[in-house]
Structure formats: C-alpha cells, structure tokens
Design an enzyme around this catalytic site. Sequence first.
Site, PDB file in Angstrom:
ATOM      1  N   LYS A  44       0.867  -1.185   0.000  1.00 13.17           N
ATOM      2  CA  LYS A  44       0.000   0.000   0.000  1.00 13.17           C
ATOM      3  C   LYS A  44       0.894   1.222   0.000  1.00 13.17           C
ATOM      4  O   LYS A  44       2.028   1.167   0.492  1.00 13.17           O
ATOM      5  CB  LYS A  44      -0.872   0.019   1.260  1.00 13.17           C
ATOM      6  CG  LYS A  44      -2.142   0.831   1.099  1.00 13.17           C
ATOM      7  CD  LYS A  44      -3.220   0.035   0.399  1.00 13.17           C
ATOM      8  CE  LYS A  44      -4.446   0.844   0.130  1.00 13.17           C
ATOM      9  NZ  LYS A  44      -5.535  -0.010  -0.372  1.00 13.17           N
ATOM     10  N   ASN A  53     -16.186   5.456  -5.194  1.00 16.99           N
ATOM     11  CA  ASN A  53     -16.179   4.361  -6.167  1.00 16.99           C
ATOM     12  C   ASN A  53     -16.871   3.101  -5.641  1.00 16.99           C
ATOM     13  O   ASN A  53     -17.742   2.531  -6.304  1.00 16.99           O
ATOM     14  CB  ASN A  53     -14.736   4.060  -6.587  1.00 16.99           C
ATOM     15  CG  ASN A  53     -14.651   2.833  -7.471  1.00 16.99           C
ATOM     16  OD1 ASN A  53     -14.349   1.736  -7.000  1.00 16.99           O
ATOM     17  ND2 ASN A  53     -14.982   2.982  -8.737  1.00 16.99           N
TER      18      ASN A  53
HETATM   19  P1  NAD Z   1     -13.534   7.256  -2.625  1.00 23.48           P
HETATM   20  O1  NAD Z   1     -12.537   8.306  -2.289  1.00 23.48           O
HETATM   21  O2  NAD Z   1     -13.968   7.101  -4.040  1.00 23.48           O
HETATM   22  O3  NAD Z   1     -14.851   7.473  -1.733  1.00 23.48           O
HETATM   23  C1  NAD Z   1     -14.834   7.625  -0.352  1.00 23.48           C
HETATM   24  C2  NAD Z   1     -16.235   8.073   0.036  1.00 23.48           C
HETATM   25  O4  NAD Z   1     -16.333   8.124   1.449  1.00 23.48           O
HETATM   26  C3  NAD Z   1     -16.616   9.449  -0.482  1.00 23.48           C
HETATM   27  O5  NAD Z   1     -17.957   9.442  -0.902  1.00 23.48           O
HETATM   28  C4  NAD Z   1     -16.478  10.327   0.772  1.00 23.48           C
HETATM   29  O6  NAD Z   1     -17.318  11.472   0.698  1.00 23.48           O
HETATM   30  C5  NAD Z   1     -16.946   9.349   1.814  1.00 23.48           C
HETATM   31  N1  NAD Z   1     -16.574   9.670   3.187  1.00 23.48           N
HETATM   32  C6  NAD Z   1     -15.356   9.974   3.684  1.00 23.48           C
HETATM   33  N2  NAD Z   1     -15.446  10.203   5.013  1.00 23.48           N
HETATM   34  C7  NAD Z   1     -16.750  10.031   5.336  1.00 23.48           C
HETATM   35  C8  NAD Z   1     -17.487  10.126   6.544  1.00 23.48           C
HETATM   36  N3  NAD Z   1     -16.910  10.437   7.705  1.00 23.48           N
HETATM   37  N4  NAD Z   1     -18.822   9.885   6.505  1.00 23.48           N
HETATM   38  C9  NAD Z   1     -19.426   9.568   5.364  1.00 23.48           C
HETATM   39  N5  NAD Z   1     -18.785   9.464   4.182  1.00 23.48           N
HETATM   40  C10 NAD Z   1     -17.477   9.701   4.181  1.00 23.48           C
HETATM   41  O7  NAD Z   1     -12.958   5.896  -2.055  1.00 23.48           O
HETATM   42  P2  NAD Z   1     -13.314   4.404  -2.501  1.00 23.48           P
HETATM   43  O8  NAD Z   1     -12.364   3.996  -3.548  1.00 23.48           O
HETATM   44  O9  NAD Z   1     -14.772   4.280  -2.719  1.00 23.48           O
HETATM   45  O10 NAD Z   1     -12.877   3.619  -1.187  1.00 23.48           O
HETATM   46  C11 NAD Z   1     -13.718   3.519  -0.049  1.00 23.48           C
HETATM   47  C12 NAD Z   1     -13.159   2.467   0.897  1.00 23.48           C
HETATM   48  O11 NAD Z   1     -13.061   1.217   0.216  1.00 23.48           O
HETATM   49  C13 NAD Z   1     -11.754   2.724   1.441  1.00 23.48           C
HETATM   50  O12 NAD Z   1     -11.645   2.159   2.723  1.00 23.48           O
HETATM   51  C14 NAD Z   1     -10.864   1.961   0.467  1.00 23.48           C
HETATM   52  O13 NAD Z   1      -9.595   1.635   1.027  1.00 23.48           O
HETATM   53  C15 NAD Z   1     -11.716   0.744   0.250  1.00 23.48           C
HETATM   54  N6  NAD Z   1     -11.445  -0.003  -0.980  1.00 23.48           N
HETATM   55  C16 NAD Z   1     -11.506   0.583  -2.202  1.00 23.48           C
HETATM   56  C17 NAD Z   1     -11.285  -0.188  -3.340  1.00 23.48           C
HETATM   57  C18 NAD Z   1     -11.429   0.392  -4.718  1.00 23.48           C
HETATM   58  O14 NAD Z   1     -11.290  -0.366  -5.678  1.00 23.48           O
HETATM   59  N7  NAD Z   1     -11.745   1.664  -4.885  1.00 23.48           N
HETATM   60  C19 NAD Z   1     -10.962  -1.537  -3.228  1.00 23.48           C
HETATM   61  C20 NAD Z   1     -10.924  -2.119  -1.958  1.00 23.48           C
HETATM   62  C21 NAD Z   1     -11.168  -1.343  -0.840  1.00 23.48           C
END
Ligand code: NAD
Length: 428
Positions: free
Chosen positions: A106, A221
């Site tokens: 990471k 996402n």
């Molecule tokens: P992203 O940046 O696209 O979205 C994050 C979302 O969380 C946004 O809508 C943001 O407004 C919201 N958010 C942040 N703090 C918040 C709070 N306190 N209350 C409510 N909403 C809040 O990120 P993502 O890619 O969707 O990733 C989200 C999670 O999933 C992370 O933990 C990431 O590590 C994990 N993840 C992502 C992927 C991927 O392929 N994108 C894969 C595995 C795990």
Amino acid sequence: MKNPTNPFAIAQQQFKNVAQLLDINPTIQEFLLWPQKEYHFRIPVQMDNGEIQMFEGFRVQHNNVRGPNKGGLRFHPSETIDSIRALAMWMTWKCAVVNIPLGGGKGGVIVDPAKLSPQEKERLVRGWVRKMWKNIGPRQDVPAPDVGTNPQMMGWMMDEYSKIIGKYTPGVITGKPVGGGGSLGRKEATGYGVIYNIREAMKHLKIESQKTKAAIQGFGNVAQYAAIGFKEILGGEVVCVSYWDAQDSKAYTVSKGKDFDARFLQSITNQYGSINKKLAIENGYTIEDGNAWIAQDVDIIIPAAMEGQINAGNVHNISNKVKIIAEGANGPTTLEADAAIQQKNIFLIPDFLCNSGGVTVSYFESVQNDMNFYWTKQEVLEKEDNILCSAFGSVLEMATTQDVPMRDAAYMVAIERVIKAMHLRGWI
Ligand code: NAD
C-alpha cells in the site's frame, strides 16, 4: 492495545487473535506482524504559482511470498504510516483469501487532492514514480488507485515509469483508464464484488434479496457501485448513502425513500465522492446528519467510506433488524464494535473478503496487459464473480467447521495460504 483506533494496531491484533487459534509459532508471527519493507520519501512539486512544495510519500510492502506486492495509493490529508501499514497487511490477506498470486502493499501521500489543480496532481504522481521506480514493476510491486486517486493519475504514473525504464510497461500499475491499458469492469469491480458477497451471504442465511433494504456509508467508487448493484443485481432497495462534504467539512446522509436513485446521485457526485447537496435537495432528496446512515431500520448496512467508522460510540445505534454487515471499506469496524456485532449475532462479511473484487479485477488487468489481449466487460465480471464465490465458499466452510466468525475464518484461510507459500519457498 495502546491505541484502539490505530488501524495498524487493529490489523496486528486481528492477526494475533487468529495466530493464537492456529497455534502459529512466534517467529512466523513476528515475520507476518511487520512489513518486509517500507519506503518513506519527500516529493518536491512545482505548484501552479511557481513555488516548490514538499509532499510526504510512502510505500509499504508487507509480504510478497505469493507474488508481487499489490495495493492502492491513498492520497489523503490525514494519512499516516500506520494506516498504510495496516492497509498493506490487509492486502496480503486479501490476495491470499481470493487465491490470486499477489502479495500485499500500500502507498500514499499526505495531501488533500481536492486542493490541487490537475497539473499539480500530474506533477505529484510523476514525482512519486521518480522516487519509487526502482522498487515497483510488474514482477515487483504493482500500485493501483485508492481513496483520493483515480484512473487518470494511474495513466500518468504508468507513462512516467515507461519513460524512465524506456519500455511501454502497462503492467506496472492497475486501475488505468480504459483505452490506456485499463480493464473493462474495473470501476464497477469493488462495489459489485461487495454485492456478489452479499448475494452469497443471503443464500446462506436464506434471505430473499428482493425484500431487503440497505443503508450505505460513503458514495465514492465502492459505495456507488454497491448502491447500483444492490438494486440492479439483487433487486433490493437502498434507503440512503452518506458522504463527506468538503465545503462544509462534515458528513451528510442522503435519502429519498423508495425513489432513491443511485445512478442519478452518481451523476451529481464529484470525483471525490461528494454529492452536490443543492441539486440533491432540488430533486427531492432529504439531507440528514452524517451519522443517520448507521441507525436505519434496514436488513443490510454497508460501510464503504473509511476505517474506524463503526466503533464503540455508535455500534449500539445499529438497528436490531440488521442481519448482514458488508464491509466495503477497509477496516471500518473497530475491535470493540466487532465484539458487539458478534453479540448481536449479525452476519459480518469481513473487509478483505468483501471488497476483494477490486484487487481481483486489478489482477485481471495485469494479466490482460501481459497477454496484450483484452476481455469484454461481461467476461471480466463473470470471472470476478466466480473467484469471489469460491473465496466466500472457502471462508464460510472454515467458519462453519471451526465454529468461528467470518472475520476469523477469512484470516485462517489467508494466513494458512501465506504460511504454506513461505514453507514452499523455504523462507521458514
Ligand atoms: P472514494 O474516495 O472514491 O470514496 C470515499 C467516500 O467516502 C466518499 O464518498 C467520501 O465522501 C466518503 N466519506 C469519507 N469520510 C466520510 C465520513 N466520515 N462519513 C461519510 N462518508 C465519508 O474511495 P473508494 O475507492 O470508494 O474507497 C472507499 C473504501 O473502500 C476505502 O476504505 C478503500 O480503502 C476501500 N477499498 C476501495 C477499493 C477500490 O477499488 N476503490 C478496493 C478495496 C477497498
């Protein structure tokens, strides 16, 4: 534990609990409790006003016994080395639980990407590659997007790496834009993967998906495609999502009863997962406090935002109606909350199983890059579904035969595979 909300302390404690159950010898535990390598560096970036600003960057390579390190790059203002260590460790277990030949890594940069212009972002990610190029590569360590990074940034990074080594090397990074070495289905992969896991859990619990409701935290996402998939794949109803509003510096929950439309909301959401509140209100959505999502009378809750969001302070707000918690985010549940969830007898699909669709399709992306031949979206999603079904089945079987919660079972499956590879390679 010194700090119960430190993600790395949580990741280490989760590992130790299961290591005890599996009776793993202390030397092997010590090996796996810490990353094999860590890189900390500072990246000078010329800002649009001509001044140079320094940014702090990281890459943590937790374990590569099963294949090249793999894991996202997180650009966030409150990033710490410990959150990156935890995420790298979880990647080792994630790749092992879905049985793909990759290890855990990471990286990240302490920055609020929303405050950078596109040109500044490009200079920052190219700078990250200039610091790390010797230690990444298709057979070494393959980064990908995570919170705060996107396909365009991955495209720039692949370009910088290819220029430095003098060879077009799409497999150095995944999550690239489609048409620029990316895979169809990658943008949907994590959210749909959450849905495939929920579908399997519902089969096991004999729940009819069309009659269920879900509340989701986050609208980035993962959450967007989980919300879309919950309706379009499972036929269920999403009652709300929440998001972080950067302008107001607070979170909101957005709902519209039966008329909730995730695809419409997606059309008024920016690249950071922030919903346009004014347009949402104009279109009949209700805006409530950011904590409201967790207290909904629903069957399923999906934390898909950040780590530590279900904790001792709010776990008691979860409705007695909730039957499944699907951890879309990495590390959304603290150890205390986890214990309370077990007492409530809620079926929890643990993060590194639940959100493993992303890395699975990232793996497909590098396979396609190697072959220089690309699959259709349907092929990608079907292959993803098969891999996730099989992973869910292995974990459920372990949970049933060992009479342990799904999280411990997922750790058991993953740790056994990693230790087996360490034996086979003669590391231990
Ligand atoms: P992203 O940046 O696209 O979205 C994050 C979302 O969380 C946004 O809508 C943001 O407004 C919201 N958010 C942040 N703090 C918040 C709070 N306190 N209350 C409510 N909403 C809040 O990120 P993502 O890619 O969707 O990733 C989200 C999670 O999933 C992370 O933990 C990431 O590590 C994990 N993840 C992502 C992927 C991927 O392929 N994108 C894969 C595995 C795990």
